[in-house]
Structures are given as structure tokens and as C-alpha cells.
Enzyme design. Structure first.
Site, PDB file in Angstrom:
ATOM      1  NE  ARG A  30      -7.515  -8.206   0.796  1.00  0.00           N
ATOM      2  CZ  ARG A  30      -7.107  -7.513  -0.255  1.00  0.00           C
ATOM      3  NH1 ARG A  30      -6.066  -6.704  -0.161  1.00  0.00           N
ATOM      4  NH2 ARG A  30      -7.732  -7.616  -1.407  1.00  0.00           N
TER       5      ARG A  30
ATOM      6  CE  LYS B 265      -4.388  -1.803   1.397  1.00  0.00           C
ATOM      7  NZ  LYS B 265      -5.407  -1.986   2.424  1.00  0.00           N
TER       8      LYS B 265
HETATM    9  N1  HH2 Z   1      -7.426  -3.730   1.017  1.00  0.00           N
HETATM   10  C1  HH2 Z   1      -7.756  -3.825  -0.288  1.00  0.00           C
HETATM   11  C2  HH2 Z   1      -8.831  -4.612  -0.691  1.00  0.00           C
HETATM   12  N2  HH2 Z   1      -9.535  -5.339   0.196  1.00  0.00           N
HETATM   13  N3  HH2 Z   1      -9.929  -6.002   2.429  1.00  0.00           N
HETATM   14  C3  HH2 Z   1      -9.627  -5.918   3.722  1.00  0.00           C
HETATM   15  N4  HH2 Z   1     -10.328  -6.624   4.621  1.00  0.00           N
HETATM   16  N5  HH2 Z   1      -8.601  -5.134   4.176  1.00  0.00           N
HETATM   17  C4  HH2 Z   1      -7.841  -4.393   3.336  1.00  0.00           C
HETATM   18  O1  HH2 Z   1      -6.934  -3.672   3.807  1.00  0.00           O
HETATM   19  C5  HH2 Z   1      -8.134  -4.443   1.930  1.00  0.00           C
HETATM   20  C6  HH2 Z   1      -9.214  -5.272   1.512  1.00  0.00           C
HETATM   21  C7  HH2 Z   1      -6.976  -3.047  -1.299  1.00  0.00           C
HETATM   22  O2  HH2 Z   1      -5.965  -3.817  -1.857  1.00  0.00           O
HETATM   23  P1  HH2 Z   1      -6.007  -4.607  -3.260  1.00  0.00           P
HETATM   24  O3  HH2 Z   1      -7.081  -5.643  -3.283  1.00  0.00           O
HETATM   25  O4  HH2 Z   1      -4.661  -5.143  -3.500  1.00  0.00           O
HETATM   26  O5  HH2 Z   1      -6.277  -3.505  -4.347  1.00  0.00           O
HETATM   27  P2  HH2 Z   1      -7.600  -3.014  -5.097  1.00  0.00           P
HETATM   28  O6  HH2 Z   1      -8.551  -2.515  -4.079  1.00  0.00           O
HETATM   29  O7  HH2 Z   1      -7.085  -1.940  -6.006  1.00  0.00           O
HETATM   30  O8  HH2 Z   1      -8.184  -4.194  -5.850  1.00  0.00           O
END
Ligand code: HH2
Length: 263
Positions: free
Chosen positions: A238, A204
Site C-alpha cells: 500500500r 510511515k
Molecule cells: N495504513 C494507513 C491506513 N490504512 N490500511 C492497511 N490495510 N494497512 C496499513 O498499513 C494502513 C491502512 C495509514 O496511512 P495513511 O492512509 O496514509 O494515513 P492516515 O491514516 O493518516 O489517513
């Protein structure tokens, strides 16, 4: 928890797993690398992201969930804020709903309860499109804790059992750097409320702020954050980089009982 985004635009792995076969292969690879569960998403929630329709999310995630379920028994979570997507995913074999909207859909708690699914309740201030515009808190830890516990109680009242709930302070979701750091450090306090705690810190932007690098070049910082988060009291991390995180966390776990502080 291994991250698997079946999206064209996720901030880190966007576009890499749009082909369901590739996505399933990556899920099985993450299982082999030591993931205890896989989080499948069909909608990016990065700052500035636009919502994706329910139909399109279902089209993206269903073949992936069904494909993983065909080959593996590990828990699958569906990363969605929509109860209709959650229901379709649970029908296809998912076990957990990961809801970054802090249960914004009024049908979500009932859906989770009906399927006896796990439920990750994540704190967010605002919504993805504008959440980083002007995040504001007087006492971030107190306010996030208060909000998460209030929502946990209300989903329990809707029939979700306490053991199914996991809390997540929502790193990067309407948070400045100082807010993120305070929340990671408060993992033990959140855990003391009786619910397990999940942290999503992998790649992040706060890691980029501290250590430099674009999303794909934040491995070392992500590992440091995972270790710090685990030692601070988080139960679930995660992550995108499962193999490396597993190794780092093995060392942290072995050291845990020898450290001069306990969470
Ligand atoms: N962060 C993201 C997505 N889902 N769920 C939880 N529970 N906690 C988090 O911190 C979290 C999450 C964002 O990351 P990512 O899926 O890699 O990216 P994007 O939202 O661009 O798909």
C-alpha cells in the site's frame, strides 16, 4: 495499492484530495502509474486521530468511489472500520473492504460476505487515538499471526470465503520500531498460512526513525521498505508513490529468483 485519502488530516496526503474531482484525477493518475487497485479512505487513522462519523466518511468517499468507477475498472477498496460506510461504498462500486480495526464492527464480516467483496484484515493493538502510547508484546510475530488467523477464521464462519481474505500485520498500528521490523520480516511466515499478505509502510514514522525526514520526505526509505517487504513475501504494497514504487518493485521482482534466499 495506491493510497487516496479524502480527508483533511491524513498524515501524508491530508487535505490534498478533499475535492472529489481532484481525488478522481489522482486515482486515474495512479492507475496510469501502475497501481493495481486504489484504496479510498475518509477517516485518518494516524496516531492520535479522532474517529470521523459514518455520515461524514460517506460524504467524503462516495463521490470519489463513484467517480473512479465511472472512468476505470480497476478494483477500489474502501478504507473504513464501519460496516455502514463499507456498505455504502460497495453499493457505489467498491470491491474490497480494508478494515484497520481487525474487524471490530460486529456487522462487518456479514456485510463483506453479502457483497462477495475482498476483505483486508489488519492487526491493531488498541485504537488510533492511543495505540502508540505503550505498545507491548511478548512475541510480536506470534501474537499478530495468532490474532489475524483467529479473526480470519471467524469471518469465514460468517460467510466470507477464504479466497477473499488478505492479512495485514498493521505496520505502525500499536507497534514500536522493533515490532514493525520483525513483522515486515515475517511476511513470508504470514503468507505460509495460506492468505495473501498486505503491507502498508509508505512514508510511515518508522521510516523517519531510520532514515530521517518528515512524511513527504520519506520516498527512498519507503522504496527500500517496499522492496524488502516484497522480497520477504508480501503480495500487496500500500503506497503513496505509485510510479516510483512500481519501478523499484519491477527490479526487485526480476532479481527475486536470483537471490540466495527464497521466501
Ligand atoms: N495504513 C494507513 C491506513 N490504512 N490500511 C492497511 N490495510 N494497512 C496499513 O498499513 C494502513 C491502512 C495509514 O496511512 P495513511 O492512509 O496514509 O494515513 P492516515 O491514516 O493518516 O489517513
Amino acid at each position: 495499492m495506491g493510497v487516496l485519502n479524502a480527508t483533511p488530516d491524513s498524515f501524508s496526503d491530508g487535505g490534498r484530495y478533499l475535492d472529489p474531482e481532484k481525488a478522481v484525477r489522482r486515482a486515474l493518475e495512479m492507475e496510469a502509474e501502475g497501481a493495481d487497485m486504489i484504496d479510498v479512505g475518509g477517516e485518518s487513522t494516524r496516531p492520535g486521530a479522532e474517529p470521523v462519523s459514518v455520515e461524514e466518511q460517506i460524504r467524503r468517499v462516495l463521490p470519489v468511489i463513484a467517480g473512479i468507477r465511472e472512468h476505470a475498472t480497476l478494483p477500489i477498496s474502501i478504507d473504513t472500520v464501519n460496516s455502514e460506510v463499507a456498505r455504502a461504498a460497495l453499493e457505489a462500486g467498491a470491491d474490497i473492504v480494508n478494515d484497520i480495526s481487525c474487524c471490530g464492527d460486529p456487522q462487518m464480516a456479514e456485510t463483506v460476505a453479502r457483497y462477495g467483496a475482498g476483505f483486508v484484515i489488519m492487526h491493531i493493538q488498541g485504537e488510533p487515538k492511543t495505540m502508540q502510547d505503550n505498545p507491548h508484546y511478548t512475541d510480536v510475530v506470534e501474537e499478530v499471526e495468532c490474532c489475524l488467523l483467529r479473526v480470519a477464521r471467524s469471518v469465514e464462519a460468517a460467510g466470507v470465503s477464504r479466497e477473499q481474505i488478505c492479512l495485514d500485520p498493521g505496520i505502525g498500528f500499536g507497534k514500536l520500531l522493533a515490532h514493525n521490523l520483525a513483522l515486515i520480516g515475517a511476511s513470508g511466515r504470514f503468507r505460509a498460512s495460506g492468505y495473501p499478505v498486505l503491507l502498508g509502510m509508505s512514508r510511515k514514522s518508522f521510516i523517519g526513525m531510520l532514515a530521517g525526514g518528515k512524511a513527504d520526505d520519506r520516498l527512498e526509505g519507503s522504496l527500500a521498505a517496499a522492496v524488502a517487504g516484497a522480497l520477504a513475501g508480501a503480495d500487496v504494497l500500500r503506497v503513496h508513490d505509485v510510479a516510483a514504487s512500481r519501478k523499484a518493485l519491477s527490479v526487485a521482482d526480476a532479481l527475486r529468483s536470483h537471490l540466495p534466499f527464497r521466501v
